[in-house]
Design a protein around this motif. Structure first.
Motif, PDB file in Angstrom:
ATOM      1  N   THR A 141       0.830  -1.198   0.000  1.00 19.65           N
ATOM      2  CA  THR A 141       0.000   0.000   0.000  1.00 19.65           C
ATOM      3  C   THR A 141       0.869   1.254   0.000  1.00 19.65           C
ATOM      4  O   THR A 141       1.721   1.432   0.872  1.00 19.65           O
ATOM      5  CB  THR A 141      -0.926   0.017   1.221  1.00 19.65           C
ATOM      6  OG1 THR A 141      -1.694  -1.194   1.254  1.00 19.65           O
ATOM      7  CG2 THR A 141      -1.849   1.218   1.179  1.00 19.65           C
ATOM      8  N   GLY A 142       0.669   2.093  -1.001  1.00 15.46           N
ATOM      9  CA  GLY A 142       1.383   3.361  -1.075  1.00 15.46           C
ATOM     10  C   GLY A 142       2.773   3.281  -1.680  1.00 15.46           C
ATOM     11  O   GLY A 142       3.421   4.320  -1.847  1.00 15.46           O
ATOM     12  N   LEU A 143       3.262   2.087  -2.019  1.00 10.89           N
ATOM     13  CA  LEU A 143       4.601   1.968  -2.585  1.00 10.89           C
ATOM     14  C   LEU A 143       4.579   2.371  -4.057  1.00 10.89           C
ATOM     15  O   LEU A 143       3.644   2.023  -4.787  1.00 10.89           O
ATOM     16  CB  LEU A 143       5.120   0.540  -2.444  1.00 10.89           C
ATOM     17  CG  LEU A 143       5.400   0.061  -1.021  1.00 10.89           C
ATOM     18  CD1 LEU A 143       5.907  -1.376  -1.030  1.00 10.89           C
ATOM     19  CD2 LEU A 143       6.409   0.976  -0.330  1.00 10.89           C
ATOM     20  N   PRO A 144       5.595   3.111  -4.527  1.00  4.94           N
ATOM     21  CA  PRO A 144       5.623   3.530  -5.946  1.00  4.94           C
ATOM     22  C   PRO A 144       5.695   2.327  -6.876  1.00  4.94           C
ATOM     23  O   PRO A 144       6.431   1.376  -6.638  1.00  4.94           O
ATOM     24  CB  PRO A 144       6.891   4.388  -6.038  1.00  4.94           C
ATOM     25  CG  PRO A 144       7.228   4.759  -4.635  1.00  4.94           C
ATOM     26  CD  PRO A 144       6.728   3.653  -3.774  1.00  4.94           C
ATOM     27  N   GLY A 145       4.932   2.379  -7.962  1.00  5.62           N
ATOM     28  CA  GLY A 145       4.950   1.319  -8.960  1.00  5.62           C
ATOM     29  C   GLY A 145       3.932   0.229  -8.739  1.00  5.62           C
ATOM     30  O   GLY A 145       3.806  -0.673  -9.575  1.00  5.62           O
ATOM     31  N   THR A 146       3.184   0.271  -7.626  1.00  2.00           N
ATOM     32  CA  THR A 146       2.206  -0.779  -7.352  1.00  2.00           C
ATOM     33  C   THR A 146       1.090  -0.794  -8.397  1.00  2.00           C
ATOM     34  O   THR A 146       0.588  -1.861  -8.775  1.00  2.00           O
ATOM     35  CB  THR A 146       1.608  -0.587  -5.946  1.00  2.00           C
ATOM     36  OG1 THR A 146       2.675  -0.508  -4.991  1.00  2.00           O
ATOM     37  CG2 THR A 146       0.695  -1.738  -5.574  1.00  2.00           C
ATOM     38  N   GLU A 147       0.710   0.403  -8.884  1.00  2.00           N
ATOM     39  CA  GLU A 147      -0.374   0.476  -9.854  1.00  2.00           C
ATOM     40  C   GLU A 147      -0.002  -0.150 -11.193  1.00  2.00           C
ATOM     41  O   GLU A 147      -0.893  -0.456 -12.017  1.00  2.00           O
ATOM     42  CB  GLU A 147      -0.786   1.934 -10.070  1.00  2.00           C
ATOM     43  CG  GLU A 147       0.263   2.804 -10.751  1.00  2.00           C
ATOM     44  CD  GLU A 147       1.345   3.292  -9.798  1.00  2.00           C
ATOM     45  OE1 GLU A 147       1.279   2.932  -8.612  1.00  2.00           O
ATOM     46  OE2 GLU A 147       2.241   4.045 -10.240  1.00  2.00           O
ATOM     47  N   LYS A 148       1.289  -0.367 -11.454  1.00  4.56           N
ATOM     48  CA  LYS A 148       1.735  -0.962 -12.714  1.00  4.56           C
ATOM     49  C   LYS A 148       1.731  -2.485 -12.680  1.00  4.56           C
ATOM     50  O   LYS A 148       2.034  -3.119 -13.694  1.00  4.56           O
ATOM     51  CB  LYS A 148       3.134  -0.466 -13.071  1.00  4.56           C
ATOM     52  CG  LYS A 148       3.223   1.043 -13.249  1.00  4.56           C
ATOM     53  CD  LYS A 148       4.644   1.458 -13.582  1.00  4.56           C
ATOM     54  CE  LYS A 148       4.755   2.968 -13.747  1.00  4.56           C
ATOM     55  NZ  LYS A 148       6.142   3.394 -14.069  1.00  4.56           N
ATOM     56  N   LEU A 149       1.423  -3.095 -11.541  1.00  2.00           N
ATOM     57  CA  LEU A 149       1.470  -4.542 -11.395  1.00  2.00           C
ATOM     58  C   LEU A 149       0.073  -5.129 -11.510  1.00  2.00           C
ATOM     59  O   LEU A 149      -0.919  -4.508 -11.091  1.00  2.00           O
ATOM     60  CB  LEU A 149       2.076  -4.927 -10.040  1.00  2.00           C
ATOM     61  CG  LEU A 149       3.457  -4.346  -9.689  1.00  2.00           C
ATOM     62  CD1 LEU A 149       3.881  -4.824  -8.320  1.00  2.00           C
ATOM     63  CD2 LEU A 149       4.487  -4.730 -10.734  1.00  2.00           C
TER      64      LEU A 149
END
Length: 445
Positions: free
Chosen positions: A370-378
């Protein structure tokens, strides 16, 4: 009348006319009797019969011009000099800019003429020995570019790739680095200008700054010489040569690498080879001492001993595996996961990335993304992998891209190659590699 070429195309390279003090333009006249300094006249002053001190209008003279062919028709001496200057300014192979700077020849004409007359000219074969001697002399004394033999040509990676970073930004076509050591050394000289009205102290300070700049250039060139002599540009090849040694010698190789700058490459290689030989001799001595302790007196007995020893080690591994099974029996979930893993291995299928949880040892909790950069790309499966192996999404995306590029370049990828690309825990590398294989991103070599 002799037709002689001038030493350069720049008007400021030649002294002015002695008659009207204008800059000389070819063709111009040189007195053959006045000397030792050349007495030069433009055509206008020559036709007027200009005389000055000892120079008389009836002296013999030479017509100085470069408008005549030297190597082949259609190329004047002036164009030959312009071609060499353009290649020096723009770099070998950059024929488009060379033709643009010359303005009188096309790209194909420049390339064909240069390759024919300056690279593949058979007249130069008689000077190969002197050229080799000169190259050896320059490699010892002068500041030259880093040469590479055609058989040892380093790779040419794309900009900002993993291989380019491994090669420290080296550009083989220019024999130079994208970012030099002490890259901003020239900034201290950008505002220095020597003028006649400088005081002695100011002049001495400017000279001191230039001397400091020269010392920084010498340090830059010294580092380049170390890289060139020890062959450190091609990191992959250097690592392959290093892996030929046993693990103990590799550790010594890594420690002694910092002292390579003190001695030459041949002496350093001899030092490492001697330690490798010492290690092999010590291992052979220990093996023979073991045979003596066990009462073996012949090499035939040593073969039987080694065979029995391997059998005994196999039995020990089986007992350890049995202990591992007994450990999982008390935990139904861990036992079930272990059985699925062994069944997949027996069937020749890569086991699914899972974490075996036992009651005796607690595993690390899954990573919270949660909140880590790049999570939305996975996607969901990639998020689950990052949680299990506890890997942040940004690092996973970088490792994934590196593996995809290497697989696309070679047409396949092995686990050993993946581990050489990703410098993290080998178990995490194995899980990422298996996951990408399973999802179809990469394929095995």
């Amino acid at each position: 009348m002799d037709r002689l070429a001038s030493f350069g195309n720049d008007l400021f390279d030649k002294p002015p006319c002695r008659g009207c003090s204008s800059y000389l333009v070819e063709p111009y006249i040189k007195c053959a009797e006045c000397g030792p300094s050349p007495f030069l006249l433009c055509l206008q002053c020559f036709t007027r019969g200009y005389e000055y001190k000892k120079h008389q209008s009836d002296h013999t003279y030479e017509i100085m011009t470069s408008d005549f062919p030297i190597l082949e028709p259609g190329w004047t001496a002036q164009e030959e000099m312009a071609l060499l200057e353009a290649v020096m300014d723009c770099g070998f192979g950059n024929w488009q800019d060379v033709a643009y700077q010359m303005r009188t020849k096309t790209k194909e004409e420049c390339e064909g003429h240069y390759m024919k007359n300056f690279i593949n000219n058979p007249l130069f074969s008689s000077t190969l020995l002197s050229l080799r001697q000169m190259e050896e002399h320059l490699s010892r004394t002068a500041d030259t570019a880093i040469p590479f033999k055609p058989t040892d040509d380093p790779p040419r990676p794309s900009f900002d790739s993993q291989l380019s970073r491994d090669m420290a930004g080296y550009m083989p076509a220019r024999a130079d680095f994208m970012e030099e050591f002490d890259n901003y050394a020239e900034w201290d000289l950008k505002d220095i200008d020597f003028v006649d009205d400088d005081s002695d102290i100011l002049h001495a300070l400017k000279v001191a700054v230039v001397d400091i700049y020269h010392s920084r250039l010498k340090e830059r060139q010294r580092r380049k010489k170390i890289i060139r002599d020890h062959g450190l540009i091609n990191l992959r090849k250097f690592q392959m040569l290093e892996r030929r040694y046993p693990k103990e010698v590799q550790d010594l190789y890594d420690v002694m690498r910092r002292f390579a700058r003190v001695v030459g490459p041949i002496e350093h290689d001899k030092f490492i080879e001697s330690h490798s030989l010492e290690f092999e001799l010590r291992r052979e001595i220990h093996r023979l001492q073991e045979y003596r302790r066990e009462g073996i007196q012949s090499f035939c007995g040593a073969k039987v001993y080694e065979s029995v020893k391997r059998t005994r080690e196999d039995e020990r591994r089986k007992r350890n595996m049995l202990c591992e099974i007994l450990q999982y029996i008390h935990d139904s979930r861990a036992c079930q996961q272990w059985l699925h893993k062994q069944a997949a291995i027996d069937a020749g299928i890569t086991p699914v990335v899972t974490t075996i949880i036992t009651s005796g040892r607690r595993s690390a909790p899954p990573l919270n993304l949660t909140g880590l950069p790049g999570t939305e790309k996975l996607n969901e499966r990639e998020k689950e992998l990052c949680q299990v192996v506890r890997l942040v999404p940004g690092a996973y995306l970088e490792y994934k891209q590196a593996l995809l590029n290497e697989c696309r370049r070679q047409g396949g990828l092995r686990l050993a190659q993946a581990r050489s690309l990703i410098k993290i825990d080998v178990n995490k590398t194995r899980k990422i590699y298996d996951f990408l294989i399973k999802e179809g991103y990469i394929n095995k070599a």
